[in-house]
Design an enzyme around this catalytic site. Structure first.
Site, PDB file in Angstrom:
ATOM      1  N   CYS A   5      44.494  37.505  46.509  1.00  0.00           N
ATOM      2  CA  CYS A   5      45.110  37.935  45.260  1.00  0.00           C
ATOM      3  C   CYS A   5      44.191  38.887  44.507  1.00  0.00           C
ATOM      4  O   CYS A   5      43.025  39.060  44.855  1.00  0.00           O
ATOM      5  CB  CYS A   5      45.412  36.719  44.383  1.00  0.00           C
ATOM      6  SG  CYS A   5      46.541  35.533  45.142  1.00  0.00           S
ATOM      7  N   GLY A  32      47.815  41.864  46.811  1.00  0.00           N
ATOM      8  CA  GLY A  32      48.928  40.936  46.692  1.00  0.00           C
ATOM      9  C   GLY A  32      50.189  41.651  46.293  1.00  0.00           C
ATOM     10  O   GLY A  32      50.176  42.438  45.346  1.00  0.00           O
ATOM     11  N   ASN A 106      41.806  34.079  42.083  1.00  0.00           N
ATOM     12  CA  ASN A 106      41.800  34.651  43.430  1.00  0.00           C
ATOM     13  C   ASN A 106      40.966  33.735  44.309  1.00  0.00           C
ATOM     14  O   ASN A 106      39.805  33.458  43.996  1.00  0.00           O
ATOM     15  CB  ASN A 106      41.204  36.059  43.399  1.00  0.00           C
ATOM     16  CG  ASN A 106      40.964  36.641  44.786  1.00  0.00           C
ATOM     17  OD1 ASN A 106      40.081  37.473  44.968  1.00  0.00           O
ATOM     18  ND2 ASN A 106      41.748  36.229  45.766  1.00  0.00           N
ATOM     19  N   GLY A 107      41.548  33.255  45.389  1.00  0.00           N
ATOM     20  CA  GLY A 107      40.821  32.380  46.301  1.00  0.00           C
ATOM     21  C   GLY A 107      41.690  31.236  46.757  1.00  0.00           C
ATOM     22  O   GLY A 107      42.924  31.300  46.685  1.00  0.00           O
ATOM     23  N   TYR A 253      38.031  45.232  55.792  1.00  0.00           N
ATOM     24  CA  TYR A 253      39.459  45.572  55.715  1.00  0.00           C
ATOM     25  C   TYR A 253      40.091  45.346  54.349  1.00  0.00           C
ATOM     26  O   TYR A 253      40.779  46.221  53.827  1.00  0.00           O
ATOM     27  CB  TYR A 253      40.226  44.755  56.761  1.00  0.00           C
ATOM     28  CG  TYR A 253      41.731  44.812  56.612  1.00  0.00           C
ATOM     29  CD1 TYR A 253      42.432  45.995  56.828  1.00  0.00           C
ATOM     30  CD2 TYR A 253      42.451  43.683  56.242  1.00  0.00           C
ATOM     31  CE1 TYR A 253      43.805  46.052  56.683  1.00  0.00           C
ATOM     32  CE2 TYR A 253      43.837  43.730  56.104  1.00  0.00           C
ATOM     33  CZ  TYR A 253      44.500  44.915  56.322  1.00  0.00           C
ATOM     34  OH  TYR A 253      45.845  44.970  56.176  1.00  0.00           O
TER      35      TYR A 253
END
Length: 477
Positions: A5, A32, A106-107, A253
């Protein structure tokens, strides 16, 4: 690979913070694409708008015009815990005895079930199926027991195991926090001159660039930073002892190539891994091409080191979303037919080296190889600018179960035969780390070697580690 995210926050007086956050989320859209949301604080009240879809679909100028204030918290979501539906969109906004707060994460937590049991006091009404909401409820309960914001946030964070980069807004401050391993990135910068005391927090530095915010620093692993409006310096403190294990796939990436890690853009790092890839697995060929967009920097590096001409052999339709974002494998397979188109004029009669960042399931790569041969390539040599992905991620990237990972089941030679390429080679783990100009112990490389830095319950591990490793996974011991 499914994406992590994106989190974002702007603290500024007299600025259109909702609009600035919109553009920040726009720059983090790659992290996201399921849902987007913004919460804005204005005179002690919070206005929240969130929905399913891209940032540009969820927000328009009319919506943003109804969101004045001096602090905005924003979020882009790709689900790693909790399904893809509106109730799981973020930010989460909750009320406490000290007033409202907005929260974005985020995570991924690896003790979510245990945490939910601890928080279920019979009065808490869980409205989503996400681990993110659990962290927010932990903060709410700590505040309502009598703690101030900062100790409440620290207490809640200490209850969590896993990866979490957080932005938290209250009526009088903005907080940014990273777990002690620093698995997911988080940075902050100044907006305007140093005296203004205006601040921006973003998952990546590209989110600062888009609104003209000057990069200041990373939120360090295990650090909690407090920003207050008008303060020329934030309050920085360690809430936990750091043991840095940043996700190396962010560098290969996931993060945007113009985002900065370790003092340079990721474009430079990705060029270097291409150069090392050419050194490790050179081959005689006429052209080097990259799979756009993520394979291009490594392909340029491979060309530089090998002396083989770089060319654009694949054209990407940039109005098509990432193929992995589609909800079914069938749609992913169909996605490649509209996303990438080979150039026969460039490829016909040529021995081609094609560079990609990873092979996960192998379905897309096999179709790509066939498309290159149909376009006239006489030889196709595939080079991958990362090691084989043999293990799933539990820290915020949805890599599916292990039985879906082709390198967990097959040897490199078997994958080569499956893809129908003339040769296949991966970047070594040593080369990947060498290119980063950092120590290997600073990275989480679990998706390549199964060495998970954050302990997790067996029930969590068994949810994705579906098979006794064979193929590449077994050959690595």
């Amino acid at each position: 690979m499914e994406e992590a995210c994106g989190v974002y926050a702007v603290l500024a007086d007299g600025q259109p913070v909702a609009n600035l956050t919109y553009f920040g989320l726009y720059s983090l859209q790659h992290r996201g694409q399921e849902s987007a949301g913004i919460a804005v604080f204005n005179h002690g009240k919070v206005r929240l708008h969130k929905d399913m879809g891209l940032v540009s679909q969820v927000f328009d100028q009319d919506v943003l015009a109804r969101m004045p204030g001096n602090l905005a918290i924003g979020h882009n979501r790709y689900s790693t815990t909790g399904s893809s539906k509106a109730c799981n969109a973020q930010p989460v906004v909750l009320m406490t005895r000290l007033g409202p707060f907005a929260f974005a994460h985020n995570g991924n937590l690896v003790n979510a079930a245990e945490l939910r049991d601890k928080l279920d006091d019979g009065q808490t009404e869980f409205t989503s199926t996400t681990d993110s909401e659990l962290i927010a409820f932990a903060i709410q309960q700590a505040v309502n027991r009598g703690l101030d914001w900062k100790p409440a946030i620290i207490e809640a964070a200490a209850m969590c195991r896993g990866a979490f980069s957080l932005v938290i807004g209250t009526v009088d401050a903005l907080y940014a926090l990273r777990d002690s391993y620093g698995v997911r990135p988080l940075v902050f910068g100044r907006l305007g001159d140093a005296k203004s005391g205006h601040w921006v927090v973003s998952s990546e530095s590209c989110g600062l660039d888009i609104i003209g915010s000057a990069f200041e620093a990373d939120v360090e692993p295990g650090e909690l930073i407090t920003f207050r409006l008008g303060d020329t310096e934030p309050q920085r403190e360690q809430w936990a002892e750091p043991s840095t294990r940043m996700c190396v796939f962010e560098m290969i990436y996931f993060a945007r190539p113009d985002s900065r890690f370790f003092g340079e853009s990721l474009y430079s790092y990705r060029q270097r891994i291409g150069q090392i890839l050419a050194r490790e697995s050179g081959v005689e060929a006429d052209l080097v091409i990259g799979v756009p967009d993520s394979g291009i920097p490594a392909a340029i590096g491979f060309s530089q080191a090998s002396g083989i001409t770089f060319a654009d052999g694949l054209i990407k339709n940039r109005y098509v979303g990432r193929t992995f974002i589609q909800p079914t494998q069938a749609m992913r397979e169909a996605g490649i037919r509209v996303k990438l188109n080979p150039l026969p004029d460039v490829l016909a009669g040529k021995r081609v080296v094609v560079i990609d960042d990873s092979i996960v399931r192998g379905t897309t790569s096999r179709k790509l190889v066939q498309a290159l041969r149909d376009a006239g390539a006489t030889e196709v040599h595939m080079r991958i600018s990362s090691p084989p992905v043999t293990h799933p991620c539990f820290y915020g990237i949805d890599t599916d179960t292990q039985d879906q990972l082709i390198a967990a089941r097959l040897t490199v030679k078997q994958i080569e035969d499956h893809l129908k390429v003339d040769t296949l080679a991966y970047l070594s783990k040593e080369g990947m780390v060498e290119a980063a100009h950092a120590s290997s112990e600073h990275f989480c490389t679990a998706c390549f070697d199964g060495s998970y830095p954050i302990p997790m319950d067996d029930s969590v591990r068994s949810s994705k580690l579906m098979l006794e490793p064979s193929g590449v996974a077994a050959s690595k011991g």
